[in-house]
Design a protein around this motif. Sequence first.
Motif, short mmCIF file in Angstrom:
data_model
loop_
_atom_site.label_atom_id
_atom_site.label_comp_id
_atom_site.label_asym_id
_atom_site.label_seq_id
_atom_site.Cartn_x
_atom_site.Cartn_y
_atom_site.Cartn_z
N ASN A 33 0.81 -1.22 0.00
CA ASN A 33 0.00 0.00 0.00
C ASN A 33 0.84 1.27 0.00
O ASN A 33 0.48 2.26 -0.64
N LEU A 34 1.96 1.25 0.74
CA LEU A 34 2.79 2.45 0.82
C LEU A 34 3.32 2.83 -0.56
O LEU A 34 3.34 4.02 -0.92
N LEU A 35 3.75 1.85 -1.32
CA LEU A 35 4.25 2.13 -2.66
C LEU A 35 3.11 2.63 -3.55
O LEU A 35 3.30 3.58 -4.34
N LEU A 36 1.94 2.03 -3.44
CA LEU A 36 0.80 2.43 -4.26
C LEU A 36 0.43 3.89 -4.01
O LEU A 36 0.26 4.66 -4.96
N ILE A 37 0.31 4.28 -2.74
CA ILE A 37 -0.11 5.64 -2.43
C ILE A 37 0.99 6.65 -2.77
O ILE A 37 0.72 7.76 -3.25
N THR A 38 2.24 6.27 -2.55
CA THR A 38 3.35 7.20 -2.84
C THR A 38 3.45 7.49 -4.33
O THR A 38 3.49 8.65 -4.75
N VAL A 39 3.48 6.44 -5.13
CA VAL A 39 3.57 6.62 -6.59
C VAL A 39 2.30 7.28 -7.12
O VAL A 39 2.36 8.17 -7.98
N GLY A 40 1.15 6.85 -6.61
CA GLY A 40 -0.11 7.40 -7.07
C GLY A 40 -0.24 8.89 -6.82
O GLY A 40 -0.58 9.66 -7.72
N VAL A 41 0.04 9.31 -5.60
CA VAL A 41 -0.06 10.74 -5.26
C VAL A 41 0.97 11.55 -6.06
O VAL A 41 0.66 12.63 -6.57
N VAL A 72 -2.92 6.92 -12.32
CA VAL A 72 -4.27 6.68 -11.82
C VAL A 72 -4.48 5.21 -11.49
O VAL A 72 -5.33 4.87 -10.66
N MET A 73 -3.71 4.33 -12.11
CA MET A 73 -3.79 2.91 -11.75
C MET A 73 -3.34 2.71 -10.31
O MET A 73 -4.03 2.05 -9.51
N PHE A 74 -2.22 3.30 -9.95
CA PHE A 74 -1.70 3.15 -8.58
C PHE A 74 -2.67 3.75 -7.57
O PHE A 74 -2.97 3.10 -6.55
N ILE A 75 -3.14 4.96 -7.82
CA ILE A 75 -4.03 5.59 -6.85
C ILE A 75 -5.38 4.90 -6.84
O ILE A 75 -6.02 4.78 -5.78
#
Length: 217
Positions: A33-41, A72-75
């Motif tokens: 999740n940390l990677l997803l939110i970091t890259v997404g934001v 937008v995929m990550f976020i």
Amino acid sequence: MNRDGINKTIFWSLLYIFLYSACTVIANLYLPNLLLITVGVGGIIYIIFNLFFIPYKREKLFVNGIFGALAVMFIGIWLGKQLDLESTISIGAVVTTMDIISFTRIGKKTVNAKAMSNKSVAAKLFVYGREKNDVLIPTCGFGDYLYYAMWISGTHALSSSGISYAFVAFMVFAGTILQSITVKVLAKRDGFKGFPGTVFPFLCTVLAYLLLYYQGI
């Protein structure tokens, strides 16, 4: 849009969404999740900065479109993981309804429609295929890709199985196929201006959720 242009748009849309759905499944299963939110934001910040502060340049649209889809995929995956099933379906229903309204006379008066009427702004919010001589083929907007990722990620509320994620992703893709068929049929009519990109993918997603819930796929 002429028939050849519609065929090219459908081809690139289906290709991208097939690959996008596969990447979304893999990211759901293996990325924290940390990677997803970091890259997404980070990606969303870039999209906003590019939208309002970087001058429009056609030669950058293809790369920016791919980058935006990944952002937008990550976020979208991260957001989907935070929602329960009821919230995911409710948001999908609201988004799909708004998408349909945007193609009506009422929708033309909304803030979103007025913003999209600015061609240089709208062009920065699409994902493009690229053919010979640097011809760009528009597919879907970032918003559609965001919701597809959310709906696939919403599988977590029913199952953590990779097969379940793959099944929902397949149903989203099946929805885009139905959408493409509809576009092909409606495009024969005079005055055709497009078709909402979320209707059939959302309906197929809900069907997938129901099958997972009752059949335990």
